[in-house]
Design a protein around this motif. Structure first.
Motif, PDB file in Angstrom:
ATOM      1  N   MET A  52       0.822  -1.192   0.000  1.00 56.04           N
ATOM      2  CA  MET A  52       0.000   0.000   0.000  1.00 56.04           C
ATOM      3  C   MET A  52       0.864   1.253   0.000  1.00 56.04           C
ATOM      4  O   MET A  52       0.606   2.193  -0.749  1.00 56.04           O
ATOM      5  CB  MET A  52      -0.935  -0.016   1.209  1.00 56.04           C
ATOM      6  N   ILE A  53       1.896   1.282   0.844  1.00 60.69           N
ATOM      7  CA  ILE A  53       2.759   2.462   0.918  1.00 60.69           C
ATOM      8  C   ILE A  53       3.430   2.704  -0.432  1.00 60.69           C
ATOM      9  O   ILE A  53       3.500   3.847  -0.909  1.00 60.69           O
ATOM     10  CB  ILE A  53       3.809   2.308   2.043  1.00 60.69           C
ATOM     11  N   ASN A  54       3.893   1.659  -1.054  1.00 59.48           N
ATOM     12  CA  ASN A  54       4.525   1.788  -2.366  1.00 59.48           C
ATOM     13  C   ASN A  54       3.560   2.372  -3.389  1.00 59.48           C
ATOM     14  O   ASN A  54       3.935   3.246  -4.183  1.00 59.48           O
ATOM     15  CB  ASN A  54       5.043   0.411  -2.821  1.00 59.48           C
ATOM     16  N   ARG A  55       2.334   1.935  -3.363  1.00 60.37           N
ATOM     17  CA  ARG A  55       1.327   2.451  -4.309  1.00 60.37           C
ATOM     18  C   ARG A  55       1.013   3.914  -4.036  1.00 60.37           C
ATOM     19  O   ARG A  55       0.807   4.700  -4.959  1.00 60.37           O
ATOM     20  CB  ARG A  55       0.068   1.585  -4.245  1.00 60.37           C
ATOM     21  N   ILE A  56       0.989   4.293  -2.772  1.00 60.62           N
ATOM     22  CA  ILE A  56       0.768   5.699  -2.412  1.00 60.62           C
ATOM     23  C   ILE A  56       1.942   6.535  -2.897  1.00 60.62           C
ATOM     24  O   ILE A  56       1.765   7.587  -3.515  1.00 60.62           O
ATOM     25  CB  ILE A  56       0.571   5.855  -0.887  1.00 60.62           C
ATOM     26  N   GLU A  57       3.159   6.085  -2.606  1.00 62.86           N
ATOM     27  CA  GLU A  57       4.358   6.828  -2.997  1.00 62.86           C
ATOM     28  C   GLU A  57       4.455   7.006  -4.512  1.00 62.86           C
ATOM     29  O   GLU A  57       4.925   8.041  -4.986  1.00 62.86           O
ATOM     30  CB  GLU A  57       5.614   6.123  -2.490  1.00 62.86           C
ATOM     31  N   ARG A  58       4.029   6.021  -5.264  1.00 65.49           N
ATOM     32  CA  ARG A  58       4.081   6.109  -6.731  1.00 65.49           C
ATOM     33  C   ARG A  58       2.890   6.843  -7.327  1.00 65.49           C
ATOM     34  O   ARG A  58       2.812   7.028  -8.523  1.00 65.49           O
ATOM     35  CB  ARG A  58       4.166   4.710  -7.334  1.00 65.49           C
ATOM     36  N   GLY A  59       1.959   7.263  -6.478  1.00 67.98           N
ATOM     37  CA  GLY A  59       0.796   7.992  -6.976  1.00 67.98           C
ATOM     38  C   GLY A  59      -0.256   7.116  -7.621  1.00 67.98           C
ATOM     39  O   GLY A  59      -1.113   7.593  -8.353  1.00 67.98           O
ATOM     40  N   ARG A  60      -0.214   5.833  -7.348  1.00 67.55           N
ATOM     41  CA  ARG A  60      -1.190   4.886  -7.928  1.00 67.55           C
ATOM     42  C   ARG A  60      -2.531   4.942  -7.205  1.00 67.55           C
ATOM     43  O   ARG A  60      -3.564   4.652  -7.791  1.00 67.55           O
ATOM     44  CB  ARG A  60      -0.650   3.462  -7.884  1.00 67.55           C
ATOM     45  N   VAL A  61      -2.496   5.259  -5.908  1.00 64.77           N
ATOM     46  CA  VAL A  61      -3.722   5.367  -5.116  1.00 64.77           C
ATOM     47  C   VAL A  61      -3.638   6.619  -4.257  1.00 64.77           C
ATOM     48  O   VAL A  61      -2.559   7.094  -3.925  1.00 64.77           O
ATOM     49  CB  VAL A  61      -3.959   4.135  -4.208  1.00 64.77           C
ATOM     50  N   VAL A  62      -4.793   7.138  -3.906  1.00 64.66           N
ATOM     51  CA  VAL A  62      -4.886   8.266  -2.986  1.00 64.66           C
ATOM     52  C   VAL A  62      -5.452   7.715  -1.682  1.00 64.66           C
ATOM     53  O   VAL A  62      -6.583   7.219  -1.663  1.00 64.66           O
ATOM     54  CB  VAL A  62      -5.799   9.379  -3.547  1.00 64.66           C
ATOM     55  N   PRO A  63      -4.669   7.777  -0.606  1.00 63.75           N
ATOM     56  CA  PRO A  63      -5.143   7.193   0.651  1.00 63.75           C
ATOM     57  C   PRO A  63      -6.254   8.027   1.272  1.00 63.75           C
ATOM     58  O   PRO A  63      -6.301   9.247   1.114  1.00 63.75           O
ATOM     59  CB  PRO A  63      -3.898   7.201   1.525  1.00 63.75           C
ATOM     60  N   SER A  64      -7.132   7.353   1.977  1.00 67.89           N
ATOM     61  CA  SER A  64      -8.161   8.059   2.740  1.00 67.89           C
ATOM     62  C   SER A  64      -7.522   8.693   3.959  1.00 67.89           C
ATOM     63  O   SER A  64      -6.396   8.356   4.344  1.00 67.89           O
ATOM     64  CB  SER A  64      -9.248   7.073   3.180  1.00 67.89           C
ATOM     65  N   LEU A  65      -8.233   9.614   4.575  1.00 67.08           N
ATOM     66  CA  LEU A  65      -7.740  10.223   5.806  1.00 67.08           C
ATOM     67  C   LEU A  65      -7.514   9.157   6.869  1.00 67.08           C
ATOM     68  O   LEU A  65      -6.524   9.190   7.602  1.00 67.08           O
ATOM     69  CB  LEU A  65      -8.710  11.291   6.308  1.00 67.08           C
ATOM     70  N   ARG A  66      -8.395   8.206   6.932  1.00 70.62           N
ATOM     71  CA  ARG A  66      -8.253   7.117   7.915  1.00 70.62           C
ATOM     72  C   ARG A  66      -6.960   6.338   7.674  1.00 70.62           C
ATOM     73  O   ARG A  66      -6.232   6.022   8.612  1.00 70.62           O
ATOM     74  CB  ARG A  66      -9.467   6.180   7.868  1.00 70.62           C
TER      75      ARG A  66
END
Length: 82
Positions: free
Chosen positions: A1-15
């Motif tokens: 998940m962190i890798n996908r966030i860092e690469r801009g593949r997903v936008v994490p929710s506030l939670r």
């Protein structure tokens, strides 16, 4: 998940951001840069404190503070020149 966030593949929710911040033992705001201001590592930085104080203001109040700071800085520049 962190890798996908860092690469801009997903936008994490506030939670999700809250959970990640808890795992890393940092405030959520420290996970981001603000303009040219880098993320802080918990140090007591005056600019970070100021941003934190301003973050809850509406646009009218932010514009007022911006004008106030601009005038204060102009006075400082004039004092150095004079």
């Amino acid at each position: 998940m962190i890798n996908r966030i860092e690469r801009g593949r997903v936008v994490p929710s506030l939670r999700t951001l809250e959970v990640l911040a808890g795992l890393f033992a940092v405030p959520v705001r420290d996970m981001f840069e603000v303009g040219t201001l880098p993320a802080q590592s918990g140090k007591d930085d005056g600019l970070v404190r100021l941003i934190d104080r301003l973050s809850g203001l509406d646009n009218d109040d932010l514009n007022w503070v911006d004008d106030l700071v601009r005038v204060a800085l102009m006075r400082k520049v004039r004092a150095k020149a004079g």
